[in-house]
Scaffold this motif. Structure first.
Motif, PDB file in Angstrom:
ATOM      1  N   HIS A 184     -26.691  -5.831   1.915  1.00  0.00           N
ATOM      2  CA  HIS A 184     -27.768  -5.851   0.928  1.00  0.00           C
ATOM      3  C   HIS A 184     -28.747  -4.712   1.170  1.00  0.00           C
ATOM      4  O   HIS A 184     -29.042  -4.360   2.322  1.00  0.00           O
ATOM      5  N   MET A 185     -29.240  -4.146   0.105  1.00  0.00           N
ATOM      6  CA  MET A 185     -30.241  -3.076   0.194  1.00  0.00           C
ATOM      7  C   MET A 185     -31.624  -3.726   0.236  1.00  0.00           C
ATOM      8  O   MET A 185     -32.314  -3.829  -0.768  1.00  0.00           O
ATOM      9  N   GLY A 186     -31.981  -4.196   1.427  1.00  0.00           N
ATOM     10  CA  GLY A 186     -33.205  -4.950   1.597  1.00  0.00           C
ATOM     11  C   GLY A 186     -32.856  -6.387   1.933  1.00  0.00           C
ATOM     12  O   GLY A 186     -31.690  -6.733   2.146  1.00  0.00           O
ATOM     13  N   SER A 187     -33.847  -7.279   1.977  1.00  0.00           N
ATOM     14  CA  SER A 187     -33.575  -8.678   2.262  1.00  0.00           C
ATOM     15  C   SER A 187     -32.799  -9.287   1.094  1.00  0.00           C
ATOM     16  O   SER A 187     -32.859  -8.804  -0.036  1.00  0.00           O
ATOM     17  N   ILE A 188     -32.078 -10.389   1.380  1.00  0.00           N
ATOM     18  CA  ILE A 188     -31.152 -10.930   0.399  1.00  0.00           C
ATOM     19  C   ILE A 188     -31.854 -11.356  -0.892  1.00  0.00           C
ATOM     20  O   ILE A 188     -31.267 -11.280  -1.981  1.00  0.00           O
ATOM     21  N   ARG A 193     -34.612  -9.955  -2.116  1.00  0.00           N
ATOM     22  CA  ARG A 193     -35.333  -8.849  -2.747  1.00  0.00           C
ATOM     23  C   ARG A 193     -34.483  -7.599  -2.848  1.00  0.00           C
ATOM     24  O   ARG A 193     -34.983  -6.498  -3.093  1.00  0.00           O
ATOM     25  N   SER A 194     -33.190  -7.760  -2.641  1.00  0.00           N
ATOM     26  CA  SER A 194     -32.294  -6.609  -2.588  1.00  0.00           C
ATOM     27  C   SER A 194     -32.227  -5.893  -3.940  1.00  0.00           C
ATOM     28  O   SER A 194     -32.168  -6.517  -4.999  1.00  0.00           O
ATOM     29  N   LYS A 195     -32.206  -4.562  -3.892  1.00  0.00           N
ATOM     30  CA  LYS A 195     -32.063  -3.753  -5.105  1.00  0.00           C
ATOM     31  C   LYS A 195     -30.601  -3.505  -5.443  1.00  0.00           C
ATOM     32  O   LYS A 195     -30.285  -2.915  -6.480  1.00  0.00           O
ATOM     33  N   GLY A 196     -29.716  -3.922  -4.561  1.00  0.00           N
ATOM     34  CA  GLY A 196     -28.288  -3.741  -4.779  1.00  0.00           C
ATOM     35  C   GLY A 196     -27.522  -4.211  -3.560  1.00  0.00           C
ATOM     36  O   GLY A 196     -28.105  -4.464  -2.502  1.00  0.00           O
ATOM     37  N   THR A 197     -26.230  -4.347  -3.703  1.00  0.00           N
ATOM     38  CA  THR A 197     -25.381  -4.810  -2.610  1.00  0.00           C
ATOM     39  C   THR A 197     -24.104  -3.988  -2.557  1.00  0.00           C
ATOM     40  O   THR A 197     -23.456  -3.774  -3.589  1.00  0.00           O
ATOM     41  N   LEU A 198     -23.742  -3.544  -1.341  1.00  0.00           N
ATOM     42  CA  LEU A 198     -22.500  -2.810  -1.118  1.00  0.00           C
ATOM     43  C   LEU A 198     -21.492  -3.742  -0.454  1.00  0.00           C
ATOM     44  O   LEU A 198     -21.869  -4.665   0.272  1.00  0.00           O
ATOM     45  N   ILE A 199     -20.210  -3.490  -0.672  1.00  0.00           N
ATOM     46  CA  ILE A 199     -19.164  -4.337  -0.103  1.00  0.00           C
ATOM     47  C   ILE A 199     -18.211  -3.477   0.712  1.00  0.00           C
ATOM     48  O   ILE A 199     -17.712  -2.451   0.240  1.00  0.00           O
ATOM     49  N   ARG A 256     -29.140 -22.467   2.846  1.00  0.00           N
ATOM     50  CA  ARG A 256     -30.235 -21.521   2.990  1.00  0.00           C
ATOM     51  C   ARG A 256     -29.775 -20.306   3.798  1.00  0.00           C
ATOM     52  O   ARG A 256     -28.794 -20.365   4.542  1.00  0.00           O
ATOM     53  N   HIS A 257     -30.491 -19.227   3.663  1.00  0.00           N
ATOM     54  CA  HIS A 257     -30.220 -17.981   4.385  1.00  0.00           C
ATOM     55  C   HIS A 257     -31.378 -17.716   5.338  1.00  0.00           C
ATOM     56  O   HIS A 257     -32.547 -17.933   4.984  1.00  0.00           O
ATOM     57  N   PHE A 258     -31.059 -17.255   6.564  1.00  0.00           N
ATOM     58  CA  PHE A 258     -32.107 -16.924   7.528  1.00  0.00           C
ATOM     59  C   PHE A 258     -32.383 -15.430   7.480  1.00  0.00           C
ATOM     60  O   PHE A 258     -31.505 -14.610   7.735  1.00  0.00           O
ATOM     61  N   ASP A 259     -33.615 -15.085   7.114  1.00  0.00           N
ATOM     62  CA  ASP A 259     -34.061 -13.688   7.096  1.00  0.00           C
ATOM     63  C   ASP A 259     -34.593 -13.366   8.491  1.00  0.00           C
ATOM     64  O   ASP A 259     -35.696 -13.770   8.854  1.00  0.00           O
ATOM     65  N   GLU A 260     -33.792 -12.651   9.282  1.00  0.00           N
ATOM     66  CA  GLU A 260     -34.155 -12.374  10.681  1.00  0.00           C
ATOM     67  C   GLU A 260     -35.440 -11.573  10.783  1.00  0.00           C
ATOM     68  O   GLU A 260     -36.246 -11.771  11.688  1.00  0.00           O
ATOM     69  N   ALA A 261     -35.651 -10.644   9.848  1.00  0.00           N
ATOM     70  CA  ALA A 261     -36.825  -9.772   9.918  1.00  0.00           C
ATOM     71  C   ALA A 261     -38.117 -10.566   9.744  1.00  0.00           C
ATOM     72  O   ALA A 261     -39.105 -10.332  10.438  1.00  0.00           O
ATOM     73  N   ARG A 262     -38.104 -11.520   8.830  1.00  0.00           N
ATOM     74  CA  ARG A 262     -39.319 -12.297   8.550  1.00  0.00           C
ATOM     75  C   ARG A 262     -39.352 -13.620   9.305  1.00  0.00           C
ATOM     76  O   ARG A 262     -40.389 -14.280   9.352  1.00  0.00           O
ATOM     77  N   GLY A 263     -38.205 -14.035   9.880  1.00  0.00           N
ATOM     78  CA  GLY A 263     -38.162 -15.284  10.630  1.00  0.00           C
ATOM     79  C   GLY A 263     -38.284 -16.518   9.758  1.00  0.00           C
ATOM     80  O   GLY A 263     -38.800 -17.544  10.204  1.00  0.00           O
ATOM     81  N   VAL A 264     -37.790 -16.444   8.501  1.00  0.00           N
ATOM     82  CA  VAL A 264     -37.874 -17.579   7.583  1.00  0.00           C
ATOM     83  C   VAL A 264     -36.499 -17.838   6.976  1.00  0.00           C
ATOM     84  O   VAL A 264     -35.628 -16.970   6.961  1.00  0.00           O
ATOM     85  N   SER A 288     -33.887 -20.388   0.277  1.00  0.00           N
ATOM     86  CA  SER A 288     -32.928 -21.190  -0.472  1.00  0.00           C
ATOM     87  C   SER A 288     -31.951 -20.293  -1.225  1.00  0.00           C
ATOM     88  O   SER A 288     -32.344 -19.326  -1.898  1.00  0.00           O
ATOM     89  N   MET A 289     -30.641 -20.599  -1.094  1.00  0.00           N
ATOM     90  CA  MET A 289     -29.606 -19.830  -1.798  1.00  0.00           C
ATOM     91  C   MET A 289     -28.984 -20.638  -2.935  1.00  0.00           C
ATOM     92  O   MET A 289     -28.816 -20.151  -4.047  1.00  0.00           O
ATOM     93  N   ARG A 290     -28.620 -21.889  -2.654  1.00  0.00           N
ATOM     94  CA  ARG A 290     -27.955 -22.723  -3.660  1.00  0.00           C
ATOM     95  C   ARG A 290     -27.932 -24.160  -3.151  1.00  0.00           C
ATOM     96  O   ARG A 290     -28.123 -24.405  -1.970  1.00  0.00           O
ATOM     97  N   THR A 291     -27.668 -25.099  -4.058  1.00  0.00           N
ATOM     98  CA  THR A 291     -27.456 -26.470  -3.623  1.00  0.00           C
ATOM     99  C   THR A 291     -26.135 -26.536  -2.874  1.00  0.00           C
ATOM    100  O   THR A 291     -25.228 -25.740  -3.120  1.00  0.00           O
ATOM    101  N   LYS A 292     -26.047 -27.466  -1.954  1.00  0.00           N
ATOM    102  CA  LYS A 292     -24.888 -27.554  -1.072  1.00  0.00           C
ATOM    103  C   LYS A 292     -23.645 -27.997  -1.842  1.00  0.00           C
ATOM    104  O   LYS A 292     -23.660 -28.975  -2.569  1.00  0.00           O
ATOM    105  N   GLU A 293     -22.538 -27.238  -1.666  1.00  0.00           N
ATOM    106  CA  GLU A 293     -21.290 -27.624  -2.305  1.00  0.00           C
ATOM    107  C   GLU A 293     -20.640 -28.786  -1.567  1.00  0.00           C
ATOM    108  O   GLU A 293     -20.840 -28.970  -0.372  1.00  0.00           O
ATOM    109  N   GLU A 294     -19.848 -29.562  -2.271  1.00  0.00           N
ATOM    110  CA  GLU A 294     -19.024 -30.605  -1.674  1.00  0.00           C
ATOM    111  C   GLU A 294     -17.592 -30.103  -1.583  1.00  0.00           C
ATOM    112  O   GLU A 294     -17.221 -29.101  -2.199  1.00  0.00           O
TER     113      GLU A 294
END
Length: 476
Positions: free
Chosen positions: A138-142, A144-150, A250-258, A261-267
């Motif tokens: 990700h180009m920045g935190s997940i 606030r990312s301006k784009g994503t490379l794979i 949820r996703h852990f942002d290491e830089a900010r230590g928080v 939320s990404m999505r509701t949990k799948e079954e």
């Protein structure tokens, strides 16, 4: 002592271990040596999921999975099978992941860790084989990312996903479990923990029996501990407000230590598992005895042997066997000098200096450690001088004897120390009066002044004895 868990913290971990000691990926012939390569250069039609391409299973990956299961005191299934886990995500080009569902190769194991109240058992629910997806950058935190490379170089790498029961009662226990697991895997020589993405953690946590949240793709043991500490605080604050914790990913942002939320949990039913039609079921029960015979000495067994063979205390044995490289280093040193002295200098002193500098045992040589211990045991230098040599080697380089000569670290004795003791007693009459008044610390001060005059080259115990003799002889 019984550990009290007033908040009802329950932590379970899902650990993805990359079997990067294999030469090729799980289902194709692409090299696993991609970590320093340009993006998307270690790929083929199979790991890119192009139509009409058939997978071929890496047999050694299956053997590694069985080795891991045996080391974790698990049951190895008689017959195992691969499934397709269907979901779309940009890092999974074929639209499904080849994994194992209701026939995992490993189940029902246990790992003993140092818990909050002594030894604590963490149960292993299962461990199954699967392929790694690609890597998203990700180009920045997940959030606030301006784009994503794979980068698909990682796609298709062999993984073992190890799933624990929710037996850990604190973030500290979770980190200790991860440290112990990594230690076992390094002893098995199935992965290289220094490579990016070699061990990734999904942490499930709930407090007070409420709904759990899952924090995905944590890349470090310290990060897992921090993420869990944050989640405990976040969930407690939600409950204080009278609200309910939502079951989510949820996703852990290491830089900010928080966590975010990404999505509701799948079954499970969301993934529409079905048997992989291009890979037949495998009967592996007959492999177990042969693999069991090849297992190396594992950390707990080596710790017990160190205690019995080298007569060391348990704390030293734990410190020395917690990293296979340190354990190997110690045994090489102990084969050339007194094992008891080697245990103290490697576990207490050298490891401390390395940890302070964030260095590994590879930064020091067995030859230098042997020479330093020989100088101390032989009475040529003081313990303080030995520590100075170790620090100098780590910070500036050099060899023990060269540093001894350059810094004048050879121990001084006889007339030099006698003279220093006499001078210190004459120069510090107040400290002497304090000693006579019963203040024991004043004697330590006087000894310290002698050590200062001799630039740390006198033996502190000898100085203390000489100081007391001189006081009794000429100052009583």
């Amino acid at each position: 002592m019984v550990y009290e868990n007033p908040d009802g913290v329950m932590v379970g971990l899902e650990i993805h271990v990359q079997l990067n000691k294999l030469a090729t990926k799980l289902l194709c012939g692409c090299s696993t040596d991609y970590h320093t390569s340009e993006p998307n250069t270690h790929v083929c039609p199979v790991c890119m999921g192009l139509p009409g391409c058939l997978p071929v299973l890496n047999k050694r990956a299956v053997e590694y999975a069985i080795r891991i299961g045996l080391a974790l005191n698990c049951e190895i299934v008689e017959q195992t099978q691969f499934h397709r886990k269907n979901y779309y995500y940009p890092d999974l080009p074929k639209g499904f992941q080849t994994t194992q569902y209701d026939y995992p190769i490993v189940s029902d194991g246990r790992v003993v860790i140092e818990g909050e109240d002594g030894e604590h058992v963490v149960r292993i629910r299962r461990a199954h084989m699967e392929e790694d997806p690609g890597r998203l950058m990700h180009m920045g935190s997940i959030d606030r990312s301006k784009g994503t490379l794979i980068d698909y170089n990682r796609s298709g790498m062999a993984l073992i996903e190890i799933v624990s029961e929710p037996d850990m009662r604190s973030p500290r226990e979770a980190r200790r479990f991860l440290d112990k697991l990594r230690n076992i895997l390094e002893y098995l020589d199935v992965f290289d923990s220094t490579l990016e993405g070699s061990m990734r953690v999904d942490a499930n946590i709930s407090i007070g029996g409420g709904d759990r949240t899952e924090v995905k793709n944590i890349s470090s043991h310290k990060g897992a501990e921090r993420a869990l500490l944050y989640e405990i605080m976040r969930q407690k604050n939600i409950k204080r407000r009278g609200e309910e914790v939502v079951m989510e990913t949820r996703h852990f942002d290491e830089a900010r230590g928080v966590t975010i939320s990404m999505r509701t949990k799948e079954e499970e039913h969301d993934y529409r598992y079905f048997p992989e039609p291009d890979l037949v079921p495998m009967r592996v029960g007959s492999w177990v005895d042969g693999i069991l015979e090849t297992l190396p000495e594992l950390p707990d067994a080596r710790r017990s042997r160190f205690i019995s063979d080298y007569r060391m205390v348990d704390t030293h044995a734990k410190a020395l066997t917690s990293d296979i490289r340190v354990a190997d280093f110690y045994e090489e040193v102990a084969s050339q000098v007194d094992p008891a002295a080697a245990a103290v200098w490697v576990s207490d002193v050298l490891k401390g200096e390395l940890n302070y500098r964030d260095l590994t045992i590879a930064s020091f040589t067995v030859e230098d450690m042997v020479k330093i211990i020989e100088l101390v045991v032989g009475g040529k230098i003081t313990e303080k001088g030995a520590v100075e040599i170790i620090r100098n080697i780590l910070d500036e380089g050099g060899c023990p004897m060269g540093i001894v000569k350059e810094k004048g670290l050879l121990k001084v004795e006889g007339d030099v120390v006698d003279q220093a003791v006499e001078e210190v007693l004459k120069e510090n009459p107040e400290a002497l009066e304090d000693y006579f008044a019963g203040k024991e610390k004043s004697l330590n001060f006087l000894v310290g002044q002698v050590m200062k005059k001799t630039r740390g080259r006198a033996d502190a115990r000898s100085v203390r004895e000489m100081m007391l003799e001189e006081i009794d002889k000429n100052y009583r």
